[in-house]
Design a protein around this motif. Sequence first.
Motif, short mmCIF file in Angstrom:
data_model
loop_
_atom_site.label_atom_id
_atom_site.label_comp_id
_atom_site.label_asym_id
_atom_site.label_seq_id
_atom_site.Cartn_x
_atom_site.Cartn_y
_atom_site.Cartn_z
N LEU A 174 12.44 36.90 50.76
CA LEU A 174 13.19 35.82 50.12
C LEU A 174 13.62 36.20 48.71
O LEU A 174 14.74 35.88 48.28
N ALA A 175 12.75 36.89 47.98
CA ALA A 175 13.07 37.28 46.61
C ALA A 175 14.27 38.22 46.55
O ALA A 175 15.05 38.19 45.59
N GLN A 176 14.45 39.04 47.57
CA GLN A 176 15.55 40.00 47.62
C GLN A 176 16.81 39.44 48.25
O GLN A 176 17.86 40.09 48.22
N SER A 177 16.74 38.27 48.82
CA SER A 177 17.81 37.78 49.69
C SER A 177 19.03 37.23 48.96
O SER A 177 20.11 37.14 49.54
N GLY A 178 18.87 36.81 47.71
CA GLY A 178 19.96 36.12 47.02
C GLY A 178 20.01 34.65 47.33
O GLY A 178 21.05 34.00 47.14
N VAL A 180 18.59 32.22 45.76
CA VAL A 180 18.75 31.45 44.53
C VAL A 180 19.98 31.99 43.81
O VAL A 180 20.04 33.17 43.49
N ALA A 181 20.96 31.12 43.60
CA ALA A 181 22.24 31.57 43.05
C ALA A 181 22.65 30.69 41.88
O ALA A 181 22.40 29.48 41.87
N GLY A 182 23.28 31.33 40.91
CA GLY A 182 23.89 30.59 39.81
C GLY A 182 25.34 30.29 40.13
O GLY A 182 25.93 30.86 41.05
N THR A 183 25.93 29.40 39.37
CA THR A 183 27.34 29.04 39.59
C THR A 183 28.28 29.78 38.66
O THR A 183 29.49 29.72 38.85
N THR A 184 27.74 30.48 37.67
CA THR A 184 28.57 31.27 36.75
C THR A 184 27.88 32.62 36.52
O THR A 184 26.67 32.74 36.70
N PRO A 185 28.64 33.64 36.07
CA PRO A 185 28.02 34.94 35.77
C PRO A 185 26.90 34.85 34.74
O PRO A 185 25.94 35.62 34.78
N SER A 186 26.99 33.91 33.81
CA SER A 186 25.97 33.78 32.78
C SER A 186 24.64 33.28 33.34
O SER A 186 23.60 33.36 32.68
N ASP A 187 24.67 32.74 34.57
CA ASP A 187 23.45 32.25 35.20
C ASP A 187 22.59 33.38 35.76
O ASP A 187 21.46 33.15 36.18
N ASP A 188 23.14 34.59 35.80
CA ASP A 188 22.45 35.69 36.47
C ASP A 188 21.15 36.03 35.75
O ASP A 188 21.14 36.42 34.59
N ASP A 189 20.04 35.86 36.45
CA ASP A 189 18.72 36.21 35.94
C ASP A 189 17.97 36.89 37.09
O ASP A 189 17.47 36.21 37.99
N PRO A 190 17.89 38.21 37.10
CA PRO A 190 17.34 38.92 38.26
C PRO A 190 15.87 38.60 38.53
O PRO A 190 15.39 38.84 39.64
N MET A 191 15.16 38.05 37.55
CA MET A 191 13.75 37.77 37.76
C MET A 191 13.48 36.34 38.20
O MET A 191 12.35 36.01 38.56
N LEU A 192 14.50 35.48 38.17
CA LEU A 192 14.25 34.08 38.52
C LEU A 192 13.87 33.93 39.98
O LEU A 192 12.88 33.25 40.31
N ALA A 193 14.64 34.53 40.89
CA ALA A 193 14.35 34.40 42.32
C ALA A 193 12.97 34.96 42.67
O ALA A 193 12.20 34.30 43.38
N PRO A 194 12.61 36.18 42.21
CA PRO A 194 11.26 36.66 42.50
C PRO A 194 10.17 35.72 41.99
O PRO A 194 9.16 35.50 42.67
N LEU A 195 10.37 35.13 40.80
CA LEU A 195 9.36 34.23 40.27
C LEU A 195 9.27 32.95 41.10
O LEU A 195 8.16 32.46 41.39
N VAL A 196 10.42 32.42 41.51
CA VAL A 196 10.42 31.19 42.33
C VAL A 196 9.73 31.44 43.66
O VAL A 196 8.83 30.68 44.08
N PHE A 197 10.09 32.51 44.35
CA PHE A 197 9.54 32.72 45.68
C PHE A 197 8.11 33.27 45.62
O PHE A 197 7.32 33.05 46.55
N ALA A 198 7.75 33.96 44.53
CA ALA A 198 6.34 34.32 44.34
C ALA A 198 5.49 33.06 44.17
O ALA A 198 4.34 33.00 44.62
N LEU A 231 2.34 31.50 33.90
CA LEU A 231 1.42 32.28 33.08
C LEU A 231 1.37 33.74 33.54
O LEU A 231 1.08 34.63 32.73
N ARG A 232 1.64 33.97 34.83
CA ARG A 232 1.55 35.32 35.40
C ARG A 232 2.93 35.97 35.52
O ARG A 232 3.08 36.96 36.24
N SER A 233 3.92 35.46 34.85
CA SER A 233 5.29 35.97 35.02
C SER A 233 5.40 37.45 34.68
O SER A 233 6.15 38.19 35.32
N ALA A 234 4.65 37.90 33.67
CA ALA A 234 4.70 39.33 33.32
C ALA A 234 4.17 40.18 34.47
O ALA A 234 4.70 41.27 34.74
N SER A 235 3.13 39.71 35.16
CA SER A 235 2.60 40.44 36.31
C SER A 235 3.62 40.50 37.44
O SER A 235 3.74 41.52 38.13
N ILE A 236 4.36 39.40 37.64
CA ILE A 236 5.38 39.39 38.70
C ILE A 236 6.49 40.38 38.38
O ILE A 236 6.98 41.09 39.26
#
Length: 263
Positions: A174-178, A180-198, A231-236
């Motif tokens: 799920l983390a690799q699937s895309g 979680v999507a933003g509606t603009t290029p500025s929304d791009d955060d490559p770590m958000l989806a891994p954190l959400v699905f983790a 709290l564990r975001s750095a580990s993720i």
Amino acid sequence: METRRRPTLTQDLDELASVPLVFKDTLRGLRKKLSDLPPVLRSDLPDDAPLSPLALAVRLVRETRRIASLGEDLARDVLLHGRDEARIAAFSESGFHSTSAGRGEHSRHAFVASRYAAAKFILVRFGYSERLVLEHTIDRVWRGLRDRFASDNTNTPSADPTGIDRIAATTWALAQSGAVAGTTPSDDDPMLAPLVFATLGLAEAILALSPHPTHDTTLAALELAGDVMRLRSASIVAIVEGFDPEAQLAAEYRLLAPPLTEH
């Protein structure tokens, strides 16, 4: 006289079943773009004046936004709340770690709907309520995992009684699937989806170790997993950028889930 042959319909039932999800995701994106339009966008022509194509389009946008806003006000607290409760209620029993979860269409729908609702729940907790979650992408992940586990004779429930390895595999897919999507290029955060699905994965691990999880237990597990994973975001980040993320996620869940489990 030569007649054109009608195009043949796809025989892939998986693809046909995902078509409604594609439309739903498209409408969500369109609705988000409409809601972002400035409220000053309107036609200055009187109602009985002939409308140009542009003026007609502006009026359509304005009316669509007005009706959508009214519909949200009426439905949000009743219909949408009840629907999301039903979706999240399926979360604990619809994962690939669960031996009670089948591989048919009911299981497919429960997996997609519950992961969609749970991901939206976590995004709101993390302060990203405007991000889109794409159901058809989650559906594609379900199909891939179904095929993978159907042919994987080494990853059996007896070898992994708590299902943590499958939870980690689901998380990484799920983390690799895309999904979680933003509606603009500025929304791009490559770590958000891994954190959400983790976070969803940790909630699954907690529920897999909990006896007879209820809807309240599921919500509590999602809330608790959200607090822990912030709290564990750095580990993720280290896991995602490191070697064998699936194995590392499984180790993380085995470390974190037991102390958090209700006995």
